[in-house]
Design a protein around this motif. Sequence first.
Motif, PDB file in Angstrom:
ATOM      1  N   TYR A  17       0.845  -1.199   0.000  1.00  0.00           N
ATOM      2  CA  TYR A  17       0.000   0.000   0.000  1.00  0.00           C
ATOM      3  C   TYR A  17       0.875   1.243   0.000  1.00  0.00           C
ATOM      4  N   CYS A  19       0.434   5.940  -0.323  1.00  0.00           N
ATOM      5  CA  CYS A  19      -0.505   7.060  -0.361  1.00  0.00           C
ATOM      6  C   CYS A  19       0.262   8.360  -0.588  1.00  0.00           C
ATOM      7  N   ASP A  58      -3.079  -1.165   5.100  1.00  0.00           N
ATOM      8  CA  ASP A  58      -3.126   0.273   4.806  1.00  0.00           C
ATOM      9  C   ASP A  58      -3.456   1.092   6.057  1.00  0.00           C
ATOM     10  N   CYS A  61      -2.127   4.743   6.016  1.00  0.00           N
ATOM     11  CA  CYS A  61      -2.308   5.612   4.845  1.00  0.00           C
ATOM     12  C   CYS A  61      -3.277   6.769   5.115  1.00  0.00           C
TER      13      CYS A  61
END
Length: 440
Positions: A17, A19, A58, A61
């Motif tokens: 993941y 971001c 995640d 994030c």
Amino acid sequence: MVHGYKGVQFQNWAKTYGCSPEMYYQPTSVGEVREVLALARQQNKKVKVVGGGHSPSDIACTDGFMIHMGKMNRVLQVDKEKKQVTVEAGILLTDLHPQLDKHGLALSNLGAVSDVTVGGVIGSGTHNTGIKHGILATQVVALTLMKADGAVLECSESSNADVFQAARVHLGCLGVILTVTLQCVPQFYLLETSFPSTLKEVLDNLDSHLKKSEYFRFLWFPHSENVSIIYQDHTNKEPSSASNWFWDYAIGFYLLEFLLWTSTYLPRLVGWINRFFFWLLFNCKKESSNLSHKIFSYECRFKQHVQDWAIPREKTKEALLELKAMLEAHPKVVAHYPVEVRFTRGDDILLSPCFQRDSCYMNIIMYRPYGKDVPRLDYWLAYETIMKKFGGRPHWAKAHNCTRKDFEKMYPAFHKFCDIREKLDPTGMFLNSYLEKVFY
């Protein structure tokens, strides 16, 4: 004045993941953390605190403000009499170990990875193994927490006890953890002994293995009966190592990665790979000894997808045999080795996967050879179904598909945690999409 950065890309260690936070901050003091939160309140932004970025989920994030705690990483106090150490939450365990060594102290238990911050390790419920030992957060005796409004709470068994009971596994949603006081033990050495066995033997004699070794775990090699048993115990032996570049890297990493990549075209190879590598690398007894933190820490060489659920300890045998039966019944579902099985003492931390019960953690893995994703959804789903059936609770930092409905069933104290969270952060400043699935 705290300085923020635009355009910083965040990616977790496993590269599962990433971001793009709107602003990225690296505060160096409590005052600077307070400034970031004041800005977030003014601009109505979400805030996510990150540490080492090791969680494969995640959970870290955000597209709002990200606070990286890496510059708040000092050891603040060492109390030799009580054997306690107070640190800033952004200190990495890798940096803490040599500091503790200097004072003849150690943490009684550690996870496999030390490139993680103290604040993150407790927040995600990180654990190791040892039925007499709790998850790592059980070693916390006090912490300080900055709420969304900038006020700082001191929490321990004797002050703000309800917040303390929640904040030791805080999921990053209660506020910013600033400092943590850890209960240590005198420095010690460990002897690690690993030896081959079978699944039947280890499951039939589980209680005696748990009594025999303080930090007992075992690795099961799916698509076979093979098991590697690992004992770690206090020792006075001189440091010695069984590691060897040729076997550990040339064979155990480079050849394995190539074969796993090949198996993405020929999935049937996986069972053969698991049996072949057991025979090559795990088929004889090995010993090594060293300072405790050097034995606990393990080098994760592979990028990987992981699930790790805690089930009641007494369900270990049933659950593992069901996982094995599922793989036998569905020859198209393939599973990389190892399934790692560890044991942890129950505790009273509200969102600890070991809340009020001694637990067995069953960790499954699918590697990503050369970064390639290997099909895993059938395996993942079947495993989750079995874990839920036996009353499992997922590791907060690893993959899972659970929502609030699931957590309400799993955690007797879930509503109590929610009440505390809403009191500390009434506007949901510290939420992100991962946490919204947990709480809404």
